[in-house]
Scaffold this motif. Structure first.
Motif, PDB file in Angstrom:
ATOM      1  N   SER A  28       0.719  -1.264  -0.057  1.00 47.23           N
ATOM      2  CA  SER A  28      -0.001   0.055  -0.052  1.00 47.23           C
ATOM      3  C   SER A  28       0.827   1.179  -0.007  1.00 47.23           C
ATOM      4  N   PHE A  29       2.304   0.997  -0.091  1.00 50.08           N
ATOM      5  CA  PHE A  29       3.067   2.138   0.005  1.00 50.08           C
ATOM      6  C   PHE A  29       4.171   1.857  -1.001  1.00 50.08           C
ATOM      7  N   GLU A  30       4.751   3.259  -1.368  1.00 46.44           N
ATOM      8  CA  GLU A  30       6.109   3.285  -2.319  1.00 46.44           C
ATOM      9  C   GLU A  30       7.154   2.863  -1.327  1.00 46.44           C
ATOM     10  N   LEU A  31       8.225   2.280  -1.740  1.00 46.41           N
ATOM     11  CA  LEU A  31       9.578   2.317  -0.867  1.00 46.41           C
ATOM     12  C   LEU A  31      10.354   3.402  -0.884  1.00 46.41           C
ATOM     13  N   THR A  32      10.887   3.668   0.117  1.00 48.96           N
ATOM     14  CA  THR A  32      11.475   4.792   0.455  1.00 48.96           C
ATOM     15  C   THR A  32      12.904   4.860  -0.439  1.00 48.96           C
ATOM     16  N   THR A  33      13.482   6.071  -0.465  1.00 51.24           N
ATOM     17  CA  THR A  33      14.450   5.822  -1.276  1.00 51.24           C
ATOM     18  C   THR A  33      15.817   4.973  -0.856  1.00 51.24           C
ATOM     19  N   ALA A  34      15.713   5.159   0.698  1.00 47.93           N
ATOM     20  CA  ALA A  34      16.576   4.282   1.425  1.00 47.93           C
ATOM     21  C   ALA A  34      16.375   2.756   1.103  1.00 47.93           C
ATOM     22  N   GLN A  35      15.162   2.164   0.973  1.00 48.89           N
ATOM     23  CA  GLN A  35      14.741   0.925   0.853  1.00 48.89           C
ATOM     24  C   GLN A  35      15.232   0.506  -0.615  1.00 48.89           C
ATOM     25  N   LYS A  36      14.958   1.569  -1.541  1.00 47.55           N
ATOM     26  CA  LYS A  36      15.438   1.173  -3.023  1.00 47.55           C
ATOM     27  C   LYS A  36      16.876   1.069  -3.122  1.00 47.55           C
TER      28      LYS A  36
ATOM     29  N   ASP B 250      17.146   1.686  11.715  1.00 44.99           N
ATOM     30  CA  ASP B 250      16.416   1.795  13.120  1.00 44.99           C
ATOM     31  C   ASP B 250      15.133   1.137  13.131  1.00 44.99           C
ATOM     32  N   VAL B 251      14.657   1.190  14.424  1.00 48.45           N
ATOM     33  CA  VAL B 251      13.034   0.490  14.278  1.00 48.45           C
ATOM     34  C   VAL B 251      12.252   1.220  13.576  1.00 48.45           C
ATOM     35  N   GLY B 252      11.421   0.495  12.819  1.00 50.43           N
ATOM     36  CA  GLY B 252      10.515   1.098  12.185  1.00 50.43           C
ATOM     37  C   GLY B 252      10.906   1.716  10.481  1.00 50.43           C
ATOM     38  N   SER B 253      12.204   1.571  10.139  1.00 51.85           N
ATOM     39  CA  SER B 253      12.760   1.785   9.029  1.00 51.85           C
ATOM     40  C   SER B 253      12.357   0.969   7.938  1.00 51.85           C
ATOM     41  N   GLY B 254      11.737  -0.128   8.041  1.00 54.55           N
ATOM     42  CA  GLY B 254      11.087  -1.051   6.994  1.00 54.55           C
ATOM     43  C   GLY B 254      12.288  -2.023   6.550  1.00 54.55           C
ATOM     44  N   LYS B 255      12.762  -2.708   7.231  1.00 54.34           N
ATOM     45  CA  LYS B 255      13.934  -3.823   6.887  1.00 54.34           C
ATOM     46  C   LYS B 255      12.905  -4.942   6.601  1.00 54.34           C
ATOM     47  N   THR B 256      11.911  -5.391   7.386  1.00 59.70           N
ATOM     48  CA  THR B 256      11.267  -6.726   7.024  1.00 59.70           C
ATOM     49  C   THR B 256      10.611  -6.644   5.312  1.00 59.70           C
ATOM     50  N   VAL B 257      10.232  -5.526   4.995  1.00 55.69           N
ATOM     51  CA  VAL B 257       9.767  -5.601   3.496  1.00 55.69           C
ATOM     52  C   VAL B 257      11.107  -5.759   2.616  1.00 55.69           C
ATOM     53  N   VAL B 258      12.187  -5.160   2.974  1.00 52.52           N
ATOM     54  CA  VAL B 258      13.321  -5.293   2.013  1.00 52.52           C
ATOM     55  C   VAL B 258      13.573  -6.719   2.061  1.00 52.52           C
TER      56      VAL B 258
ATOM     57  N   LEU C 160      13.456   6.943   7.792  1.00 49.35           N
ATOM     58  CA  LEU C 160      12.123   6.467   8.033  1.00 49.35           C
ATOM     59  C   LEU C 160      10.948   6.597   6.622  1.00 49.35           C
ATOM     60  N   PRO C 161      10.025   5.856   6.930  1.00 48.73           N
ATOM     61  CA  PRO C 161       9.036   5.910   5.969  1.00 48.73           C
ATOM     62  C   PRO C 161       8.343   7.301   6.123  1.00 48.73           C
ATOM     63  N   PRO C 162       7.900   7.864   4.963  1.00 48.64           N
ATOM     64  CA  PRO C 162       7.543   9.322   4.878  1.00 48.64           C
ATOM     65  C   PRO C 162       6.416   9.655   5.827  1.00 48.64           C
ATOM     66  N   GLY C 163       6.359  10.812   6.483  1.00 49.45           N
ATOM     67  CA  GLY C 163       5.079  11.154   7.391  1.00 49.45           C
ATOM     68  C   GLY C 163       5.397  10.870   8.775  1.00 49.45           C
ATOM     69  N   ARG C 164       6.327  10.066   9.182  1.00 48.58           N
ATOM     70  CA  ARG C 164       6.483   9.780  10.473  1.00 48.58           C
ATOM     71  C   ARG C 164       6.755  10.932  11.508  1.00 48.58           C
ATOM     72  N   LYS C 165       6.090  10.911  12.535  1.00 49.97           N
ATOM     73  CA  LYS C 165       6.351  12.017  13.506  1.00 49.97           C
ATOM     74  C   LYS C 165       7.240  11.460  14.693  1.00 49.97           C
TER      75      LYS C 165
ATOM     76  N   LEU D 141       6.966  -6.587  16.870  1.00 53.59           N
ATOM     77  CA  LEU D 141       5.666  -6.208  17.055  1.00 53.59           C
ATOM     78  C   LEU D 141       5.193  -4.889  15.978  1.00 53.59           C
ATOM     79  N   ASP D 142       4.499  -5.026  15.314  1.00 52.87           N
ATOM     80  CA  ASP D 142       4.084  -4.066  14.034  1.00 52.87           C
ATOM     81  C   ASP D 142       2.864  -3.549  14.135  1.00 52.87           C
ATOM     82  N   VAL D 143       2.302  -2.659  14.859  1.00 48.54           N
ATOM     83  CA  VAL D 143       0.803  -2.409  14.948  1.00 48.54           C
ATOM     84  C   VAL D 143       0.736  -0.861  14.737  1.00 48.54           C
TER      85      VAL D 143
ATOM     86  N   GLY E 138       4.601   5.012  17.044  1.00 44.81           N
ATOM     87  CA  GLY E 138       5.060   5.622  15.973  1.00 44.81           C
ATOM     88  C   GLY E 138       5.228   5.085  14.603  1.00 44.81           C
ATOM     89  N   ARG E 139       4.503   4.024  14.442  1.00 51.25           N
ATOM     90  CA  ARG E 139       4.748   3.434  13.116  1.00 51.25           C
ATOM     91  C   ARG E 139       3.750   3.541  12.131  1.00 51.25           C
ATOM     92  N   SER E 140       3.330   4.909  12.330  1.00 52.11           N
ATOM     93  CA  SER E 140       2.334   5.330  11.146  1.00 52.11           C
ATOM     94  C   SER E 140       2.658   6.765  11.134  1.00 52.11           C
TER      95      SER E 140
HETATM   96  P1  ADP Z   1      11.668  -2.642  10.913  1.00 48.43           P
HETATM   97  O1  ADP Z   1      11.512  -4.112  10.905  1.00 48.43           O
HETATM   98  O2  ADP Z   1      12.809  -1.989  10.449  1.00 48.43           O
HETATM   99  O3  ADP Z   1      11.494  -2.184  12.508  1.00 48.43           O
HETATM  100  P2  ADP Z   1       9.281  -2.905   9.662  1.00 48.43           P
HETATM  101  O4  ADP Z   1      10.161  -3.629   8.267  1.00 48.43           O
HETATM  102  O5  ADP Z   1       8.434  -3.630  10.612  1.00 48.43           O
HETATM  103  O6  ADP Z   1      10.360  -2.001  10.331  1.00 48.43           O
HETATM  104  O7  ADP Z   1       8.255  -1.594   8.901  1.00 48.43           O
HETATM  105  C1  ADP Z   1       7.711  -0.697   9.894  1.00 48.43           C
HETATM  106  C2  ADP Z   1       6.584  -0.351   9.474  1.00 48.43           C
HETATM  107  O8  ADP Z   1       6.630   0.481   8.555  1.00 48.43           O
HETATM  108  C3  ADP Z   1       5.604  -1.527   8.630  1.00 48.43           C
HETATM  109  O9  ADP Z   1       4.387  -1.391   9.124  1.00 48.43           O
HETATM  110  C4  ADP Z   1       5.740  -1.642   7.332  1.00 48.43           C
HETATM  111  O10 ADP Z   1       4.607  -2.205   6.809  1.00 48.43           O
HETATM  112  C5  ADP Z   1       5.916  -0.077   7.343  1.00 48.43           C
HETATM  113  N1  ADP Z   1       6.613   0.453   5.924  1.00 48.43           N
HETATM  114  C6  ADP Z   1       7.444  -0.371   5.595  1.00 48.43           C
HETATM  115  N2  ADP Z   1       8.098   0.505   4.541  1.00 48.43           N
HETATM  116  C7  ADP Z   1       7.430   1.369   4.504  1.00 48.43           C
HETATM  117  C8  ADP Z   1       7.285   2.665   3.379  1.00 48.43           C
HETATM  118  N3  ADP Z   1       8.212   2.633   2.272  1.00 48.43           N
HETATM  119  N4  ADP Z   1       6.198   3.232   3.436  1.00 48.43           N
HETATM  120  C9  ADP Z   1       5.555   3.421   4.353  1.00 48.43           C
HETATM  121  N5  ADP Z   1       5.268   2.487   5.382  1.00 48.43           N
HETATM  122  C10 ADP Z   1       6.188   1.502   5.070  1.00 48.43           C
END
Ligand code: ADP
Ligand code: MG
Length: 697
Positions: free
Chosen positions: A266-274, A297-305, A447-452, A553-555, A582-584
């Motif tokens: 549902s999102f675009e990959l960040t530049t860092a992720q790409k 860092d936590v929440g930077s989106g490693k799992t998706v990568v 971090l993914p965009p819009g994080r506060k 845990l990712d909620v 802080g994961r949204s």
């Molecule tokens: P990490 O393992 O690095 O702590 P996660 O991979 O669990 O982080 O990702 C944290 C949250 O951010 C998840 O809910 C994930 O779906 C979301 N996320 C990952 N990449 C992006 C992105 N590029 N844009 C928006 N949300 C993202």
């Protein structure tokens, strides 16, 4: 003299003293030589008593004239122990108000004492609670104390003997004064000269009996360099061995599955992720084995990568194993990946120690037949019974919680599979170079965009009602909350009780109208999975939990976290915990709820956490405050114990050691050259497990 000889046979050491030395892990002559002073007193900076000036630091040397307890008759004044010393110019009182029983029997008339501290005036000149060293007993020869006097940590208080600093100094002096004292050099001449390091024999002499403080520094530097250098040499050899072999799997470039995943997300990959994904793809499609660390860092989106990388492997017909350190984390990965892979019709299984019996057999079969493409699990994955048909890719999460050998074991289940290790604990640069020095590193620095920024503050019992009200309002808005109780290994039973009681209280007395769940490690994993799933699906508003939720845990809708007894945690761990919110794009709030007055250190730590969300900065602080071992928080991290090097301050030395080691290995990968023969010898001695360690890469 042989370095490996037991200390007991040294001059001046008998069975009792040997026992005292053993109590501080000094078994051999070598151990003794590496028992370095904690600091030095410099005799050249000694001030004659007559010239002391008030309220300034000074070092004095003198002879004990009198000593004893002083009992105070006047109200409000403490009893004290005092020692009067004199030099040619006058008298000075050394005075103790506390710890008297440790001091009491140390002094005799006629002893020569060197003492330093702050000079005060009270019924005469005094130094309260000085640092001191007994230089010699009455009538002893003074000639063997040089200009700079080493102060050693004393050995443990045994019943009969307690070797104090002076005792240790004398034993070392006897040893080093042997005319034939020469230790074979460890390092090639070129390394010594290019970095201007002291030769080993000189370094060992000067660490104990330096002619000047400068020389003591040089000696320490050389010995610290050794420790760092041989570690880096191991890493360099391991890396070069991995790099050299071109037996890795050349995976196909990303194809249909990867494109599909991009669409589902549902999102675009960040530049860092790409960027990171490009680095990984390059490795995977080449013939070299990938050996890469993904840190972010936590929440930077490693799992998706990681998931993208997994799909690359799957598309080329290979299986992937993803290993996580805890069941909860494995379950969490399983759920995330499962949800996404379902639509792609890729089979994924979960294997942990809670999977047993028939179900386990079924899963093992699916793995062995190759039908299960993605296998997520805990340590269970490295069991003998687990056999893969075609394991081509290994992902390890929270890498520092596993030993190198466990990593190697999993890898051996495939034929030179590619490796991606991930860590969400940002590792300070120094540690990264020592722990992961053999890996290529990719960093998600965004971090993914819009994080506060999470707003973090310290609160206490007195504002509890307000706090719960705030939490309730957040829930009312449709957000969720964590209330975390500490789970400290030593007191697990008590802690668990606190969490359970907390849960009951909150449910019955505070949040009657809210849906609350309790989550901790003792709950059966099948049940845990359901609780987590329900929390994610918002069937619960509040999750009361122990630190089992620390990682993974990712909620996204969780915006509030209350941490009970935060003073019991290290900084990095708190940062990890906080990373669950802080994961949204919503504003999140973290409350550190302390229950007792904080110590100065605890206050400093918690304030640091409030002041920043930057995991790398927090990690640096944590390393400084607690040292590397504590920082990593586990025995399995694979970091050797340094006796002399200090990773919080020897950064420059570490870089030098690293450059040299990698340079040498690049030119001479087998250490075959004559000038490197000393390295090879020491290396084999140091790392008896060499073959296994080298393989571990
Ligand atoms: P990490 O393992 O690095 O702590 P996660 O991979 O669990 O982080 O990702 C944290 C949250 O951010 C998840 O809910 C994930 O779906 C979301 N996320 C990952 N990449 C992006 C992105 N590029 N844009 C928006 N949300 C993202
Ligand atoms: Mg993660």
């Amino acid at each position: 003299m042989n370095l490996k000889d037991p200390v007991q046979f040294l001059k001046g050491v008998g069975p009792t003293r040997a026992e005292a030395l053993n109590s501080v892990e000094i078994e051999t002559v070598e151990d003794l030589l590496y028992y370095v002073p904690r600091r030095y007193l410099d005799r050249s900076t000694i001030t004659p008593i007559k010239e002391l000036s008030l309220n300034s630091q000074a070092t004095v040397i003198g002879q004990v004239e009198a000593y004893g307890m002083k009992y105070s008759k006047r109200w409000g004044r403490k009893n004290r122990y005092q020692v009067i010393i004199r030099d040619k110019t006058g008298f000075l009182t050394l005075i103790w108000f506390e710890g008297i029983r440790y001091i009491k029997n140390k002094f005799n008339e006629g002893d020569i004492v060197i003492a330093s501290g702050e000079v005060r005036f009270f019924d005469g000149l005094q130094i309260p609670h000085p640092e001191f060293e007994l230089i010699s007993r009455k009538g002893e020869d003074l000639t063997h104390t040089g200009r700079v006097i080493p102060l050693y940590p004393s050995t443990a208080q045994l019943k009969k003997v307690n070797l104090d600093s002076r005792g240790i100094r004398k034993i070392l002096k006897l040893l080093l004064d042997k005319t034939n004292f020469i230790i074979e050099e460890n390092l090639p001449e070129e390394v010594l000269s290019s970095l201007n390091l002291l030769p080993l024999t000189q370094a060992l002499r000067n660490i104990h009996f330096p002619d000047s403080l400068d020389l003591a520094d040089k000696a320490r530097e050389r010995l610290a360099f050794d420790e760092l250098f041989f570690l880096e040499l191991l890493l360099a050899l391991r890396k070069s061995k991995v790099k050299k072999v071109e037996d890795g799997i050349p995976f196909n470039p990303p194809g249909r599955l990867v494109r599909q995943l991009l669409k589902i997300l549902s999102f675009e990959l960040t530049t860092a992720q790409k960027k990171v994904l490009r680095e990984i793809t390059n490795d995977m499609t080449s013939k070299k084995r990938m050996n890469r660390l993904l840190q972010g860092d936590v929440g930077s989106g490693k799992t998706v990568v990681a998931l993208f990388a997994i799909l690359i492997a799957v598309e080329s017909g290979y299986q992937t194993a993803l290993m996580a350190p805890t069941e909860i984390l494995a379950e969490q990965h399983f759920l995330t990946i499962h949800n996404l892979l379902e639509t792609l019709e890729i089979e994924i299984v979960l294997l942990t120690s809670s999977v047993t019996g028939k179900e386990k057999l079924r899963i093992l079969k699916r793995i062995e037949s190759g039908q299960a493409k993605v296998v997520v699990g805990t340590h269970s994955l490295i069991e003998e019974k687990v056999k893969f048909k075609s394991l081509g890719f290994v992902v390890i999460d929270e890498q520092h919680r596993f030993g190198v050998l466990q990593r190697a074991k999993l890898k051996r289940k495939g034929k030179s599979p590619d490796l991606l290790v991930m860590t969400a604990t940002p590792i300070p640069r120094t540690l990264a170079l020592t722990l992961y020095g053999d890996l290529d590193v990719s960093t998600l620095d965004q971090l993914p965009p819009g994080r506060k920024e999470i707003k973090t503050s310290i609160t206490d019992e007195s504002s509890q009602d307000k706090l719960y009200k705030f939490l309730d309002e957040e829930v009312e808005k449709g957000n969720q909350a964590y209330i975390v109780y500490p789970l400290v290994e030593e007191s697990e039973v008590i802690d668990l009780k606190a969490a359970t009681q907390g849960y009951e209280y909150l449910q019955k007395e505070v949040f009657l109208h809210r849906r609350i769940a309790l989550l901790h490690g003792r709950i059966k994993s099948t049940k845990r999975e359901i609780i987590m799933k329900n929390f994610r699906e918002k069937k619960y508003d509040i999750l009361v939990c122990t630190t089992v939720i620390e990682v993974g845990l990712d909620v996204p809708d969780a915006t509030v976290m209350i941490i009970e007894h935060p003073e019991r945690f290290g900084l990095s761990q708190l940062h990890q915990l906080r990373g669950r919110i802080g994961r949204s794009e919503k504003q999140s709030f973290c409350f550190l709820k302390v229950s007792a007055p904080l110590s100065f250190d605890a206050k400093k730590r918690l304030s640091a956490l409030c002041s920043t969300n930057d995991g790398f900065r927090i990690a640096e602080w944590d390393l400084k405050l607690r040292g590397p071992g504590e920082f990593l928080g586990t025995r399995q991290h694979g970091l050797p114990k340094f006796k002399i090097a200090d990773l919080t301050r020897d950064l420059k030395l570490l870089y030098q050691a690293r450059d040299k080691a990698f340079d040498i290995v690049e030119k001479d990968p087998e250490l075959k050259r004559k000038e490197n023969s000393c390295l090879k010898r020491i290396f084999l001695l140091k790392y008896k497990d060499k073959e296994r360690l080298l393989e571990a890469g």
